[in-house]
Design a protein around this motif. Structure first.
Motif, mmCIF file in Angstrom:
data_model
loop_
_atom_site.group_PDB
_atom_site.id
_atom_site.type_symbol
_atom_site.label_atom_id
_atom_site.label_comp_id
_atom_site.label_asym_id
_atom_site.label_seq_id
_atom_site.Cartn_x
_atom_site.Cartn_y
_atom_site.Cartn_z
ATOM 1 N N VAL A 33 0.820 -1.104 0.030
ATOM 2 C CA VAL A 33 -0.039 -0.028 0.095
ATOM 3 C C VAL A 33 0.789 1.225 0.004
ATOM 4 C CG1 VAL A 33 -1.787 1.483 1.414
ATOM 5 C CG2 VAL A 33 -1.893 -1.192 0.936
ATOM 6 N N ILE A 34 1.892 1.315 0.736
ATOM 7 C CA ILE A 34 3.017 2.412 0.615
ATOM 8 C C ILE A 34 3.593 2.668 -0.625
ATOM 9 C CG2 ILE A 34 4.960 3.127 1.650
ATOM 10 C CD1 ILE A 34 4.355 1.781 4.201
ATOM 11 N N LEU A 35 3.784 1.587 -1.267
ATOM 12 C CA LEU A 35 4.550 1.663 -2.410
ATOM 13 C C LEU A 35 3.489 2.272 -3.534
ATOM 14 C CD1 LEU A 35 6.433 -1.745 -2.761
ATOM 15 C CD2 LEU A 35 7.221 0.766 -2.638
ATOM 16 N N LYS A 36 2.088 1.811 -3.556
ATOM 17 C CA LYS A 36 1.255 2.207 -4.367
ATOM 18 C C LYS A 36 1.056 3.716 -4.248
ATOM 19 C CE LYS A 36 -3.522 1.383 -6.093
ATOM 20 N NZ LYS A 36 -4.729 0.337 -5.999
ATOM 21 N N ASN A 37 0.908 4.013 -2.844
ATOM 22 C CA ASN A 37 0.377 5.566 -2.599
ATOM 23 C C ASN A 37 1.610 6.569 -2.859
ATOM 24 O OD1 ASN A 37 -2.311 5.892 -1.477
ATOM 25 N ND2 ASN A 37 -1.776 3.753 -0.822
ATOM 26 N N ILE A 38 2.663 6.020 -2.542
ATOM 27 C CA ILE A 38 3.909 7.146 -2.325
ATOM 28 C C ILE A 38 4.925 7.034 -3.873
ATOM 29 C CG2 ILE A 38 5.940 7.738 -1.204
ATOM 30 C CD1 ILE A 38 3.295 8.276 0.127
ATOM 31 N N TRP A 39 4.828 5.913 -4.370
ATOM 32 C CA TRP A 39 5.924 5.662 -5.578
ATOM 33 C C TRP A 39 4.919 5.187 -6.636
ATOM 34 C CZ3 TRP A 39 7.925 4.805 -0.601
ATOM 35 C CH2 TRP A 39 9.322 5.427 -0.620
ATOM 36 N N GLU A 40 3.908 4.688 -6.564
ATOM 37 C CA GLU A 40 2.857 4.296 -7.737
ATOM 38 C C GLU A 40 3.354 3.019 -8.347
ATOM 39 O OE1 GLU A 40 0.807 8.831 -8.179
ATOM 40 O OE2 GLU A 40 2.035 7.999 -9.606
ATOM 41 N N ASP A 41 3.167 3.174 -9.626
ATOM 42 C CA ASP A 41 3.559 2.156 -10.590
ATOM 43 C C ASP A 41 4.816 2.638 -11.421
ATOM 44 O OD1 ASP A 41 0.518 1.071 -10.896
ATOM 45 O OD2 ASP A 41 2.073 0.297 -9.567
ATOM 46 N N SER A 42 5.495 3.818 -11.429
ATOM 47 C CA SER A 42 6.373 4.545 -12.104
ATOM 48 C C SER A 42 7.868 4.457 -11.479
ATOM 49 C CB SER A 42 6.076 5.957 -11.968
ATOM 50 O OG SER A 42 6.403 6.330 -10.626
ATOM 51 N N VAL A 43 8.002 3.775 -10.790
ATOM 52 C CA VAL A 43 9.491 3.262 -10.353
ATOM 53 C C VAL A 43 9.609 1.913 -9.715
ATOM 54 C CG1 VAL A 43 9.210 4.531 -8.147
ATOM 55 C CG2 VAL A 43 11.368 4.174 -9.025
ATOM 56 N N VAL A 44 10.566 1.017 -9.852
ATOM 57 C CA VAL A 44 10.803 0.004 -9.116
ATOM 58 C C VAL A 44 11.761 0.043 -7.672
ATOM 59 C CG1 VAL A 44 12.043 -2.394 -9.290
ATOM 60 C CG2 VAL A 44 10.889 -1.420 -11.171
ATOM 61 N N VAL A 45 10.801 -0.186 -6.614
ATOM 62 C CA VAL A 45 11.120 0.292 -5.199
ATOM 63 C C VAL A 45 11.367 -1.034 -4.522
ATOM 64 C CG1 VAL A 45 11.055 1.650 -3.252
ATOM 65 C CG2 VAL A 45 10.250 2.426 -5.584
ATOM 66 N N THR A 46 12.476 -1.135 -3.658
ATOM 67 C CA THR A 46 12.612 -2.405 -2.923
ATOM 68 C C THR A 46 12.404 -1.873 -1.616
ATOM 69 O OG1 THR A 46 15.112 -1.568 -2.256
ATOM 70 C CG2 THR A 46 14.694 -2.855 -4.326
ATOM 71 N N ASN A 47 12.052 -2.993 -0.828
ATOM 72 C CA ASN A 47 11.760 -2.947 0.527
ATOM 73 C C ASN A 47 12.684 -1.893 1.298
ATOM 74 O OD1 ASN A 47 9.480 -4.195 0.473
ATOM 75 N ND2 ASN A 47 10.359 -6.497 1.035
ATOM 76 N N ARG A 48 13.798 -2.080 1.032
ATOM 77 C CA ARG A 48 15.062 -1.158 1.714
ATOM 78 C C ARG A 48 14.888 0.232 1.506
ATOM 79 N NH1 ARG A 48 19.989 -2.033 3.617
ATOM 80 N NH2 ARG A 48 19.860 -4.186 3.180
#
Length: 228
Positions: free
Chosen positions: A183-198
């Motif tokens: 949910v954090i990834l979707k709200n903050i980074w959306e689908d525009s960047v590959v973000v790791t848990n780190r």
């Protein structure tokens, strides 16, 4: 085409890279400016006040990490989108970028269509109408103002990078609610960047360093929550 004449600054020491990105972004209707190193980039940013800055990591005179750190310390660039462009894929380089306030990370070799799509998605975030009841959260000794991207703790202004602020605002908008990493990834980074848990962990750590450890709790194996 972009919906407005937004300004983009490209800071890279390789002329071919600058020209390739400039050509593709101008086709999208953006106003594009260029610089060949970090110091030139800072000077040009002060002159044109871009909406987004693309920074190469490795450059002569001043690298992108240092240039980003310096600009993030200036009030004029607190909310400017910063995107790193680099051939380096090492994790420490990515973490260093996010530590100084990067919004995104794009690896070389550049794929023009993918890069343009990424830039469009990032800049759309400023134009989206958000379903938010209030833009200011007052909770405990914190005031979190979405309109100005400012945070006050016991009346003292605390400086947060754009992604750090958005993460804090998301968690504080529903105190006690556990937000999963997805949910954090979707709200903050959306689908525009590959973000790791780190990446999420780094941003949480930076917020805790600035505000203290008693606001955000880790729910092991799930995500994070803002303590009531």
């Amino acid at each position: 085409m972009s919906s407005a004449k937004q300004k983009i600054l490209i800071v890279d020491d390789e002329p071919d890279i600058r020209e390739l990105i400039e050509y593709n972004l101008k086709k999208e209707g953006y106003l594009v400016y260029t610089a060949s190193n970090g110091q030139e980039g800072i000077n040009e940013a002060k002159r044109v006040h871009p909406d987004l800055i693309i920074l190469d990591v490795m450059m002569p005179k001043m690298d992108g990490i240092e240039a980003c750190r310096i600009m993030r310390s200036m009030n004029d660039f607190k909310s400017t989108f910063m995107v790193f462009l680099t051939a380096r894929s090492e994790e420490y380089s990515e973490i260093a970028g996010f530590n100084v306030g990067a919004d995104d990370y794009i690896a070389k070799p550049i794929k023009s269509r993918a890069l343009v799509s990424r830039i469009n998605a990032i800049l759309r975030r400023n134009n989206q109408t958000e379903d938010v009841v209030e833009n200011k959260i007052e909770i405990g000794d914190l005031v979190i103002d979405r309109e100005t991207y400012l945070v006050y703790q016991r009346g003292e202004r605390i400086s947060l990078a754009k992604k750090e602020f958005e993460l804090l605002y998301l968690l504080a908008s529903k105190p006690g609610k556990v937000y999963t990493r997805e949910v954090i990834l979707k709200n903050i980074w959306e689908d525009s960047v590959v973000v790791t848990n780190r990446t999420i962990d780094v941003h949480i750590r930076k917020v805790r360093e600035k505000l203290g450890d008693n606001y955000i709790s880790t729910v092991k194996g799930v995500g994070y929550k803002f303590d009531i």
